[in-house]
Motif scaffolding. Structure first.
Motif, PDB file in Angstrom:
ATOM      1  N   THR A   1       0.822  -1.203   0.000  1.00 45.88           N
ATOM      2  CA  THR A   1       0.000   0.000   0.000  1.00 45.88           C
ATOM      3  C   THR A   1       0.859   1.257   0.000  1.00 45.88           C
ATOM      4  O   THR A   1       0.525   2.249  -0.650  1.00 45.88           O
ATOM      5  N   GLY A   2       1.976   1.208   0.690  1.00 47.66           N
ATOM      6  CA  GLY A   2       2.825   2.389   0.780  1.00 47.66           C
ATOM      7  C   GLY A   2       3.444   2.801  -0.539  1.00 47.66           C
ATOM      8  O   GLY A   2       3.862   3.947  -0.715  1.00 47.66           O
ATOM      9  N   VAL A   3       3.520   1.872  -1.498  1.00 47.30           N
ATOM     10  CA  VAL A   3       4.111   2.177  -2.794  1.00 47.30           C
ATOM     11  C   VAL A   3       3.089   2.829  -3.714  1.00 47.30           C
ATOM     12  O   VAL A   3       3.437   3.631  -4.582  1.00 47.30           O
ATOM     13  N   LEU A   4       1.830   2.486  -3.526  1.00 47.41           N
ATOM     14  CA  LEU A   4       0.786   2.931  -4.434  1.00 47.41           C
ATOM     15  C   LEU A   4       0.130   4.226  -3.956  1.00 47.41           C
ATOM     16  O   LEU A   4      -0.055   4.439  -2.760  1.00 47.41           O
ATOM     17  N   CYS A   5      -0.273   5.035  -4.915  1.00 52.16           N
ATOM     18  CA  CYS A   5      -1.043   6.238  -4.630  1.00 52.16           C
ATOM     19  C   CYS A   5      -2.491   5.829  -4.351  1.00 52.16           C
ATOM     20  O   CYS A   5      -3.039   4.938  -5.008  1.00 52.16           O
ATOM     21  N   ASP A   6      -3.121   6.444  -3.375  1.00 48.27           N
ATOM     22  CA  ASP A   6      -4.535   6.205  -3.104  1.00 48.27           C
ATOM     23  C   ASP A   6      -5.345   6.505  -4.365  1.00 48.27           C
ATOM     24  O   ASP A   6      -5.128   7.525  -5.036  1.00 48.27           O
ATOM     25  N   PHE A   7      -6.290   5.605  -4.688  1.00 43.64           N
ATOM     26  CA  PHE A   7      -7.035   5.748  -5.944  1.00 43.64           C
ATOM     27  C   PHE A   7      -7.841   7.048  -5.975  1.00 43.64           C
ATOM     28  O   PHE A   7      -7.908   7.728  -7.014  1.00 43.64           O
ATOM     29  N   GLY A   8      -8.430   7.406  -4.870  1.00 44.24           N
ATOM     30  CA  GLY A   8      -9.178   8.660  -4.818  1.00 44.24           C
ATOM     31  C   GLY A   8      -8.281   9.863  -5.039  1.00 44.24           C
ATOM     32  O   GLY A   8      -8.650  10.810  -5.748  1.00 44.24           O
ATOM     33  N   GLU A   9      -7.086   9.801  -4.479  1.00 45.72           N
ATOM     34  CA  GLU A   9      -6.128  10.890  -4.676  1.00 45.72           C
ATOM     35  C   GLU A   9      -5.669  10.954  -6.128  1.00 45.72           C
ATOM     36  O   GLU A   9      -5.514  12.046  -6.694  1.00 45.72           O
ATOM     37  N   LEU A  10      -5.480   9.777  -6.729  1.00 46.52           N
ATOM     38  CA  LEU A  10      -5.065   9.746  -8.136  1.00 46.52           C
ATOM     39  C   LEU A  10      -6.146  10.342  -9.035  1.00 46.52           C
ATOM     40  O   LEU A  10      -5.856  11.126  -9.950  1.00 46.52           O
ATOM     41  N   LYS A  11      -7.411   9.993  -8.775  1.00 48.45           N
ATOM     42  CA  LYS A  11      -8.506  10.552  -9.561  1.00 48.45           C
ATOM     43  C   LYS A  11      -8.566  12.072  -9.419  1.00 48.45           C
ATOM     44  O   LYS A  11      -8.761  12.789 -10.402  1.00 48.45           O
ATOM     45  N   ALA A  12      -8.395  12.541  -8.196  1.00 46.98           N
ATOM     46  CA  ALA A  12      -8.439  13.990  -7.968  1.00 46.98           C
ATOM     47  C   ALA A  12      -7.264  14.680  -8.652  1.00 46.98           C
ATOM     48  O   ALA A  12      -7.408  15.775  -9.215  1.00 46.98           O
ATOM     49  N   LEU A  13      -6.106  14.030  -8.630  1.00 49.79           N
ATOM     50  CA  LEU A  13      -4.904  14.618  -9.203  1.00 49.79           C
ATOM     51  C   LEU A  13      -5.071  14.881 -10.696  1.00 49.79           C
ATOM     52  O   LEU A  13      -4.650  15.928 -11.203  1.00 49.79           O
TER      53      LEU A  13
END
Length: 342
Positions: free
Chosen positions: A304-316
């Motif tokens: 989990t620490g390697v991956l960006c949170d999916f919600g954060e990625l969508k917002a980005l």
């Protein structure tokens, strides 16, 4: 750690800001040009004996991340663009058009009132006509500045072998051409760029006296920032002393084995106003992608620490903003290929 406070830049007209830009401001245009804001930022840094950390971006997403982190200035690295876009070395293989396309995407993805981007203009990509085209193209893309260097064309990454520079007379002529193209563009259209004049002659095994001569010549021509690649800290100090306190200087660093990085505080004490980390963001991205792919290839999955949170990625990438826009304007009818409302 690199402090990244946000501060409001003054809108006082610097001496080099074109009159048309001031008139636009007086007529209700809320912001000066990106170049004018970059000059103000540099002047503020000089007055405060501060050095701005300048991460390098390689695409629109990395530029947006730099903006979100609170940095005020970034650099579009030719090395990083060539590596990420073509998987090729920075050895004169990438074209002006390819670099410009990435630059246009970068400037469109950020708020250029918050993040000022300097584009890597290499040697100007050819002769005097190419230099002029590079200046105009980068300004139209939305860059705040452009760097022009004195390597032979096609150029090579400063950290590779075979770096060669043009004779000093040709180096001076190239920078003079870039400044003339910028000034003519300002008079004609109001577009502007901060000109970073760079010498690679130390990497080409020229002595320090030649470095100092070229940098003083670039400053005398009117370059906004002077940059000498490959100097040791004591040589960098000599350069800053030689140029005097009114000339803005920068340094560039790459994380390599056996190299001790110069801190932001140390760079400021040397007299530098910009500290470029040209490959840090790209190297971090490559490292993270490699770790994730190795985990997947071994039958596992990235932690989990390697991956960006999916919600954060969508917002980005703008899904939240797009959803809000479409909800507000959902009454707008869709138009079919025949031009009729559906």
């Amino acid at each position: 750690p690199h402090p990244t406070p946000t501060h409001t830049l003054t809108h006082n007209r610097p001496p080099s800001l074109p009159l048309r830009s001031v008139l636009l401001m007086d007529q209700g245009h809320p912001h000066p040009t990106p170049a004018a804001r970059l000059r103000t930022l540099l002047d503020d840094a000089r007055e405060a004996s501060r050095c701005e950390v300048m991460p390098a971006c390689h695409d629109a997403l990395s530029a947006r991340l730099i903006e979100r982190a609170g940095f005020r200035v970034a650099f579009m690295s030719g090395f990083a663009v060539s590596a990420s876009g073509l998987a090729l070395p920075d050895a004169g293989l990438i074209s002006y058009g390819e670099q410009l396309s990435v630059g246009q995407n970068i400037c469109a993805a950020i708020d250029t009132r918050r993040l000022l981007v300097i584009g890597d203009g290499d040697t100007g990509f050819g002769g005097s006509g190419n230099v002029r085209r590079t200046i105009e193209g980068y300004a139209k893309a939305g860059f705040a500045g452009v760097s022009i260097e004195d390597q032979v064309y096609p150029k090579r990454c400063a950290y590779s072998g075979g770096v060669a520079v043009v004779p000093r007379e040709e180096a001076v002529a190239r920078v003079r051409c870039a400044i003339a193209a910028r000034d003519e563009m300002r008079r004609r259209s109001g577009l502007d760029l901060v000109l970073v004049a760079r010498t690679d002659c130390r990497r080409a095994e020229e002595d320090l006296d030649e470095v100092l001569w070229r940098c003083r010549a670039f400053a005398a021509l009117g370059a906004d920032v002077v940059y000498a690649e490959g100097l040791a800290p004591d040589e960098l100090r000599r350069l800053c002393v030689s140029l005097g306190p009114t000339v803005h200087t920068m340094l560039a660093q790459v994380e390599r084995p056996g190299v001790t990085l110069i801190s932001q505080t140390e760079a400021a004490a040397l007299g530098c106003r910009l500290s470029l980390f040209g490959l840090t963001v790209l190297s971090a991205a490559v490292s993270a992608m490699t770790r994730a792919l190795e985990a997947m290839a071994s039958g596992g999955h990235p932690s989990t620490g390697v991956l960006c949170d999916f919600g954060e990625l969508k917002a980005l990438v703008g899904f939240d903003a797009l959803d809000a826009w479409e909800e507000e304007h959902q009454a707008c009818p869709a138009v079919g290929q025949d031009g009729a409302a559906e």
